[in-house]
Design a protein around this motif. Structure first.
Motif, PDB file in Angstrom:
ATOM      1  N   ASP A   1     -19.622 -24.519 -76.170  1.00 42.24           N
ATOM      2  CA  ASP A   1     -20.158 -25.873 -76.265  1.00 42.24           C
ATOM      3  C   ASP A   1     -21.542 -25.811 -76.921  1.00 42.24           C
ATOM      4  O   ASP A   1     -22.384 -25.025 -76.510  1.00 42.24           O
ATOM      5  CB  ASP A   1     -20.265 -26.498 -74.869  1.00 42.24           C
ATOM      6  CG  ASP A   1     -20.601 -27.970 -74.941  1.00 42.24           C
ATOM      7  OD1 ASP A   1     -19.676 -28.788 -74.818  1.00 42.24           O
ATOM      8  OD2 ASP A   1     -21.792 -28.304 -75.160  1.00 42.24           O
TER       9      ASP A   1
ATOM     10  N   GLY B   1     -17.899 -25.482 -68.809  1.00 42.81           N
ATOM     11  CA  GLY B   1     -16.762 -25.602 -67.896  1.00 42.81           C
ATOM     12  C   GLY B   1     -15.563 -26.296 -68.520  1.00 42.81           C
ATOM     13  O   GLY B   1     -14.506 -26.383 -67.908  1.00 42.81           O
ATOM     14  N   ARG B   2     -15.728 -26.811 -69.746  1.00 42.06           N
ATOM     15  CA  ARG B   2     -14.629 -27.547 -70.379  1.00 42.06           C
ATOM     16  C   ARG B   2     -14.011 -26.796 -71.551  1.00 42.06           C
ATOM     17  O   ARG B   2     -12.824 -26.929 -71.828  1.00 42.06           O
ATOM     18  CB  ARG B   2     -15.141 -28.900 -70.894  1.00 42.06           C
ATOM     19  CG  ARG B   2     -15.646 -29.843 -69.832  1.00 42.06           C
ATOM     20  CD  ARG B   2     -16.232 -31.096 -70.465  1.00 42.06           C
ATOM     21  NE  ARG B   2     -17.307 -30.770 -71.413  1.00 42.06           N
ATOM     22  CZ  ARG B   2     -18.601 -30.712 -71.084  1.00 42.06           C
ATOM     23  NH1 ARG B   2     -18.976 -30.998 -69.863  1.00 42.06           N
ATOM     24  NH2 ARG B   2     -19.513 -30.395 -71.982  1.00 42.06           N
TER      25      ARG B   2
ATOM     26  N   CYS C   1     -14.907 -21.076 -71.364  1.00 38.26           N
ATOM     27  CA  CYS C   1     -15.289 -21.267 -69.964  1.00 38.26           C
ATOM     28  C   CYS C   1     -14.028 -21.252 -69.092  1.00 38.26           C
ATOM     29  O   CYS C   1     -13.962 -20.586 -68.060  1.00 38.26           O
ATOM     30  CB  CYS C   1     -15.994 -22.606 -69.770  1.00 38.26           C
ATOM     31  SG  CYS C   1     -17.725 -22.581 -70.228  1.00 38.26           S
TER      32      CYS C   1
HETATM   33 ZN   LIG Z   1     -17.905 -23.776 -72.203  1.00 37.69          ZN
END
Ligand SMILES: [Zn+2]
Length: 403
Positions: A69, A76-77, A81
């Motif tokens: 990102d 987290g997406r 991750c």
């Molecule tokens: Zn990530």
């Protein structure tokens, strides 16, 4: 609960170190700075009490490093991750030893893996959980890799502490140290609810009963066998007062533990054996195949030895955890007996601990705790479980004034 920052929200110091390291690593990868700088290191030792979340911190660091990102590091997406946290990232190798001692062969293989270039991300990351189990020879085998890691490699090791008992001092001096303190009950509840779908009430009980040990708490909410072991050992404290019931119950308990270890290990062992035999060409035809099988009995024996060690470790771990539960109950009784206003370890067994507090004197309860500690020590030095537990019951009976 999915970003690196949120997973480490309960330990802000750890979160800040991890995010700063990943930011420094990213700047270097992008060519914005010539050197990694002080925030990032190629070799890490993450310590903390068992269950404090050392593995979570290790995975979080790995995810933050691999995350793509552009703004939110450890988002987290993104797929990186996601894969790191799912333990499925191509460039992250995670060693979780089931054996008591990690041998030199395993670390030689790790050395080779660590030297490979990453394929889909900027870093090749090796995580070694329970690095306190590295044998001296195994620690030596990766010393060079830790000392002069390949440019794209990061090694993250986890151990209870940096005490020489727990972690090789030679390795220690080459690693960046990150300490993870115990998480709060609230944090474990959030984690378990999100991760396992447990109710907040069950998650809270598991967090408290496990002494804020994340791994044990997770097992308590998800594994009925673990719940059963806990209930059996805690009930022992009541059976002490009923003639030889406690001895009978402990025999049954040890049998159950054996059975649970067996059912947990049988399938795993068979799968490993099958895989090994297949790799050796069993089931193939021709003279060459037979020859290969003849020469492979040593490898099969090695595997069987490893599996036997894993069973014995599991057995010991289960017993030790059960004894920790029992100690928690006597501690609860002692706290109630002195009128301390604190969170009980086993709130669902408050009736029993109140009963103990009423029946047994304070020195008696201290003696009970000592008896449990002694049994844990005995099991640690390979006294048979039956001898250790029977001895403990005898001492607890005396301490409780049961003749
Ligand atoms: Zn990530």
């Amino acid at each position: 609960m999915n970003t690196v920052a949120s997973r480490l929200a309960d330990t802000p110091a750890v979160r800040d170190v991890v995010l700063a390291a990943a930011a420094a690593a990213r700047a270097k990868v992008r060519g914005e700075v010539p050197e990694l700088g002080n925030a990032m290191a190629h070799a890490w030792i993450i310590t903390g009490p068992p269950g404090s979340g050392r593995s979570v911190a290790a995975l979080a660091l790995a995810a933050a490093l691999q995350c793509t990102d552009p703004v939110d590091i450890g988002c987290g997406r993104c797929p990186h991750c996601h894969d790191v946290f799912a333990d499925a990232h191509t460039d992250v190798l995670r060693i979780i030893p089931a054996e008591l001692s990690i041998g030199i062969d395993r670390m030689r293989a790790v050395r080779t893996e660590a030297a490979k270039l990453p394929t889909v991300s900027p870093w090749r990351i090796v995580i070694i959980e329970d690095a306190d189990r590295l044998s001296d020879a195994a620690a030596d085998a990766i010393l060079k890799t830790v000392e002069e890691p390949p440019e794209h490699t990061v090694i993250i090791m986890c151990a209870p502490s940096i005490d020489p008992e727990d972690f090789s001092p030679t390795l220690r001096s080459r690693c960046r140290h990150l300490y993870v303190p115990y998480p709060s009950v609230g944090h474990i509840v959030d984690l378990l609810v999100a991760e396992t779908g447990a109710t907040p009430e069950d998650a809270r009980l598991a967090a408290v009963a496990s002494g804020r040990h994340i791994g044990r708490a997770r097992r308590l909410v998800t594994d009925p066998d673990a719940q059963q072991r806990r209930a059996s050992i805690l009930n022992l404290a009541e059976l002490i007062f009923h003639h030889d019931e406690a001895f009978k119950a402990s025999t049954a308990f040890l049998k159950t533990v054996d059975k649970q270890v067996k059912s947990l290990s049988d399938e795993e062992d068979a799968g490993e054996l099958e895989k090994l035999e297949r790799s050796l060409g069993k089931g193939g035809r021709g003279k060459g195949t037979q020859k290969a099988m003849d020469g492979s009995s040593g490898m099969v024996k090695d595997l069987e030895k490893k599996q036997k060690m894993r069973r014995s470790r599991r057995n010991r771990d289960f017993l030790d955890l059960a004894l920790v539960d029992l100690a928690g109950l006597y501690r609860d009784a002692l706290l109630l007996s002195v009128g301390a206003d604190v969170q009980l370890t086993h709130p669902d067994f408050e009736g029993l601990s109140r009963d103990l507090a009423a029946k047994v004197s304070e020195p008696g309860l201290v003696a009970c705790l000592d008896a449990v500690t002694m049994a844990r020590g005995h099991i640690g030095v390979n006294v048979t479980p039956t001898t250790a537990i029977d001895g403990m019951i005898g001492r607890i009976r005396l301490a409780c004034g049961v003749s």
